[in-house]
Design a protein around this motif. Structure first.
Motif, PDB file in Angstrom:
ATOM      1  N   ALA A 138       0.825  -1.210   0.000  1.00  0.00           N
ATOM      2  CA  ALA A 138       0.000   0.000   0.000  1.00  0.00           C
ATOM      3  C   ALA A 138       0.860   1.261   0.000  1.00  0.00           C
ATOM      4  O   ALA A 138       0.432   2.310  -0.496  1.00  0.00           O
ATOM      5  CB  ALA A 138      -0.933   0.005   1.215  1.00  0.00           C
ATOM      6  N   LEU A 176      -4.896   7.317  -1.142  1.00  0.00           N
ATOM      7  CA  LEU A 176      -5.200   5.914  -0.870  1.00  0.00           C
ATOM      8  C   LEU A 176      -6.358   5.824   0.109  1.00  0.00           C
ATOM      9  O   LEU A 176      -6.472   6.631   1.038  1.00  0.00           O
ATOM     10  CB  LEU A 176      -3.963   5.216  -0.268  1.00  0.00           C
ATOM     11  CG  LEU A 176      -4.066   3.729   0.058  1.00  0.00           C
ATOM     12  CD1 LEU A 176      -4.110   2.921  -1.243  1.00  0.00           C
ATOM     13  CD2 LEU A 176      -2.871   3.292   0.912  1.00  0.00           C
ATOM     14  N   GLU A 183       1.651   2.013  -3.562  1.00  0.00           N
ATOM     15  CA  GLU A 183       0.442   2.482  -4.235  1.00  0.00           C
ATOM     16  C   GLU A 183       0.157   3.940  -3.890  1.00  0.00           C
ATOM     17  O   GLU A 183      -0.206   4.745  -4.756  1.00  0.00           O
ATOM     18  CB  GLU A 183      -0.745   1.608  -3.828  1.00  0.00           C
ATOM     19  CG  GLU A 183      -2.046   1.970  -4.529  1.00  0.00           C
ATOM     20  CD  GLU A 183      -3.204   1.086  -4.109  1.00  0.00           C
ATOM     21  OE1 GLU A 183      -4.360   1.443  -4.440  1.00  0.00           O
ATOM     22  OE2 GLU A 183      -2.962   0.054  -3.427  1.00  0.00           O
ATOM     23  N   LEU A 184       0.358   4.289  -2.626  1.00  0.00           N
ATOM     24  CA  LEU A 184       0.154   5.682  -2.200  1.00  0.00           C
ATOM     25  C   LEU A 184       1.160   6.602  -2.877  1.00  0.00           C
ATOM     26  O   LEU A 184       0.811   7.707  -3.319  1.00  0.00           O
ATOM     27  CB  LEU A 184       0.280   5.778  -0.681  1.00  0.00           C
ATOM     28  CG  LEU A 184       0.150   7.178  -0.064  1.00  0.00           C
ATOM     29  CD1 LEU A 184      -1.184   7.813  -0.440  1.00  0.00           C
ATOM     30  CD2 LEU A 184       0.308   7.101   1.452  1.00  0.00           C
TER      31      LEU A 184
END
Length: 305
Positions: A172, A182, A175-176
């Motif tokens: 994550a 997010l 992804e952020l």
């Protein structure tokens, strides 16, 4: 882990000495290997320094005086001899295109390496990529010359404590970083919530030139400034006459431009006490000073906190 360092291949000026080869500097910058001003003997100095032809991704020439370019034939031929498969870019003053052509094809050889020429004819960006932006500025020498500046884009540094507080872990985090935002358990987390600004690193390479505005523009705010200090202040008139700088002038530029590390090089053979260059620059610059020696490896300073 990224590798950013300067490998010094030669530090002499017009005349080499027993201790100093003609110019040559390889900047390792993550996946880039930028070879600046390969003078005569560079190919052998690469061997001594543990630099492979495959490490070179760009060749940057400031101008076409021999101590800054006579190593081009050997380097170009070595790229083919070693079967370098990636494209190598060549940047040089456009006014010297005929000289580069002569150097590149100085004698017959089996050319298999791909060299893509991108002559420089004006101030501004000359290349861009994941490494940042490579810029050029016209200097004040006895022939057309350009200095170079590498600027990494500003970014952000993730703060572990903030990531934990917002529950951002594992994949994550990436992804952020990619998306800037997010969703975590119904709560929107922005990259600004878990990071702090990170200034991009900067590097400048300034060779044969009189003191001029372009020198300051190239040096402004850089982490490492590699700059000629051909003369000492006692010979300022000679420096001006022949289009060069003194160690004192280099130190003053570094101080006024907010440079973090000053690397002095390109020394006239008339001087045999390197400590004098350090002492002269230190009178006007209170940062880190390195008097370059052949085969020295100088890490780019770590990022500011």
């Amino acid at each position: 882990m990224s590798l950013r360092e300067l490998v010094v291949l030669g530090t002499a000026s017009q005349v080499p000495t027993r201790q100093r080869n003609h110019n040559g500097y390889l900047l390792r910058w993550d996946g880039e290997g930028i070879l600046f001003d390969p003078g005569e003997g560079t190919q052998r100095q690469m061997l001594m320094a543990g630099v492979a032809a495959n490490d070179i991704t760009r060749i940057c020439l400031t101008h076409f005086h021999g101590d800054h370019c006579l190593g081009v034939p050997g380097v170009v031929q070595r790229l083919s001899l070693d079967g370098v498969r990636h494209r190598v870019f060549a940047h040089y003053p456009a006014s010297g295109r005929q000289y580069f052509d002569r150097l590149r094809h100085a004698c017959p050889f089996h050319e298999v390496a791909e060299i893509h020429e991108e002559p420089v004819d004006r101030d501004g960006p000359v290349a861009a990529g994941a490494f940042g932006v490579l810029e050029a500025r016209r200097l004040d020498h006895t022939m057309e010359a350009f200095g170079y500046r590498l600027v990494e884009p500003d970014g952000r540094r993730m703060v572990p404590e903030r990531l934990d507080a917002f529950g951002v872990t594992g994949p994550a985090v990436g992804e952020l970083q990619r998306n800037g935002v997010l969703d975590v358990d119904g709560r929107t987390v922005r990259v600004e919530d878990v990071s702090v600004p990170r200034r991009g690193q900067r590097f400048a390479f300034v060779m044969d030139t009189r003191l001029c505005d372009a020198v300051h523009e190239l040096a402004e705010g850089v982490d490492m400034l590699v700059i000629e200090a051909t003369f000492l202040a006692e010979d300022t008139s000679l420096a001006t006459e022949y289009g060069h700088m003194t160690a004192a002038q280099a130190g003053r530029v570094a101080q006024e431009s907010g440079v973090r590390q000053l690397v002095l090089t390109h020394f006239s053979q008339r001087y045999d006490e390197p400590a004098r260059f350090h002492a002269e620059a230190a009178e006007v610059f209170d940062g880190d000073i390195v008097v370059a020696e052949d085969l020295m490896r100088i890490p780019v300073p770590k990022r500011r906190p």
